[in-house]
Scaffold this active site. Structure first.
Site, PDB file in Angstrom:
ATOM      1  CB  CYS A 155      -8.564  -4.790  -3.611  1.00  0.00           C
ATOM      2  SG  CYS A 155      -7.564  -3.433  -3.215  1.00  0.00           S
ATOM      3  CB  CYS A 178      -5.183  -1.317  -1.824  1.00  0.00           C
ATOM      4  SG  CYS A 178      -6.708  -0.601  -0.841  1.00  0.00           S
ATOM      5  CB  CYS A 215     -10.799  -2.946   0.661  1.00  0.00           C
ATOM      6  SG  CYS A 215     -10.271  -1.961  -1.349  1.00  0.00           S
ATOM      7  CD  GLU A 261      -1.396   4.714   4.311  1.00  0.00           C
ATOM      8  OE1 GLU A 261      -1.128   5.590   5.152  1.00  0.00           O
ATOM      9  OE2 GLU A 261      -2.250   3.707   4.757  1.00  0.00           O
ATOM     10  CD  GLU A 283      -5.500  -5.888  -1.219  1.00  0.00           C
ATOM     11  OE1 GLU A 283      -4.643  -4.935  -1.316  1.00  0.00           O
ATOM     12  OE2 GLU A 283      -6.046  -6.360  -0.189  1.00  0.00           O
ATOM     13  CG  ASN A 341      -0.464  -0.123   2.474  1.00  0.00           C
ATOM     14  OD1 ASN A 341       0.647  -0.720   2.668  1.00  0.00           O
ATOM     15  ND2 ASN A 341      -1.194   0.379   3.466  1.00  0.00           N
TER      16      ASN A 341
HETATM   17  N1  THU Z   1      -5.180  -1.516   2.408  1.00  0.00           N
HETATM   18  C1  THU Z   1      -4.576  -2.345   1.614  1.00  0.00           C
HETATM   19  O1  THU Z   1      -3.541  -1.994   1.137  1.00  0.00           O
HETATM   20  N2  THU Z   1      -5.447  -3.449   1.383  1.00  0.00           N
HETATM   21  C2  THU Z   1      -6.680  -3.769   1.750  1.00  0.00           C
HETATM   22  O2  THU Z   1      -7.138  -4.819   1.276  1.00  0.00           O
HETATM   23  C3  THU Z   1      -7.231  -3.040   2.802  1.00  0.00           C
HETATM   24  C4  THU Z   1      -6.541  -1.889   3.059  1.00  0.00           C
HETATM   25  C5  THU Z   1      -4.383  -0.317   2.797  1.00  0.00           C
HETATM   26  C6  THU Z   1      -5.239   0.754   2.759  1.00  0.00           C
HETATM   27  C7  THU Z   1      -4.495   1.878   3.628  1.00  0.00           C
HETATM   28  O3  THU Z   1      -3.239   2.342   2.920  1.00  0.00           O
HETATM   29  C8  THU Z   1      -4.365   1.167   4.765  1.00  0.00           C
HETATM   30  O4  THU Z   1      -4.510  -0.378   4.146  1.00  0.00           O
HETATM   31  C9  THU Z   1      -5.520   1.118   6.012  1.00  0.00           C
HETATM   32  O5  THU Z   1      -6.671   1.103   5.282  1.00  0.00           O
END
Ligand code: THU
Length: 155
Positions: free
Chosen positions: A114, A72, A111, A63, A74, A61
């Site tokens: 994804c 994310c 999520c 940000e 994935e 991930n």
């Molecule tokens: N996140 C992911 O990378 N994958 C997921 O399936 C759920 C959430 C990340 C997004 C964000 O950077 C952090 O986790 C918190 O939500």
């Protein structure tokens, strides 16, 4: 009026019950999370996608201070695979996460957005995508994103 019953099949296993290929993919996802950029949530996610030619593409991930701009793990992995090897199907993806440096006890599940991107991957390559969702002790395995996204939207 009638009701539809939707069902999903998820295999629950421990790391040592995985095949050697699956162990490698899980190890790759755990390693991938170290490259996460997650200063806002402090929740690091790693993903490792296995391509049909054996290549493994990592994602994590990423940000941003403008929150919706982040991505994310994935999607980072799947979009990267699509950019690197557009004609090679993606067969499996493993996910792992840490909150504040501690591996999540519960398996990390993708999520909704994804899941939709995983569905597009299946449709695009006409192959089921196996999803390995790792927790500290257990791994959940779905043999297709259809088990994670009932009544999915597609054009
Ligand atoms: N996140 C992911 O990378 N994958 C997921 O399936 C759920 C959430 C990340 C997004 C964000 O950077 C952090 O986790 C918190 O939500």
């Amino acid at each position: 009026m009638e009701q539809m019953k939707l069902s999903a099949k998820i295999t629950v296993c421990r790391y040592n019950e995985l095949s050697s290929d699956e162990k490698i993919l899980v190890d790759e996802a755990r390693a991938a999370l170290l490259a996460a950029y997650a200063p806002y949530s402090r929740f690091r996610v790693g993903a490792a996608a296995r391509l049909a030619d054996g290549r493994i593409v990592r994602g994590s991930n990423q940000e941003n201070a403008s929150f919706p701009a982040g991505l994310c793990a994935e999607r980072t992995a799947l979009f990267s695979a699509g950019a690197l090897a557009p004609d090679v199907p993606v067969e499996a993806i493993a996910l792992a996460a840490e909150a504040d440096g501690v591996p999540t006890l519960a398996p990390i599940t993708p999520c909704g957005i994804c899941r939709q991107v995983m569905l597009e991957t299946e449709n695009r390559y006409k192959k089921p995508l196996r999803i390995l969702m790792c927790g500290r002790d257990e791994v959940y395995i779905a043999s297709s994103v259809r088990d994670l996204l009932p009544l999915a939207f597609s054009l």
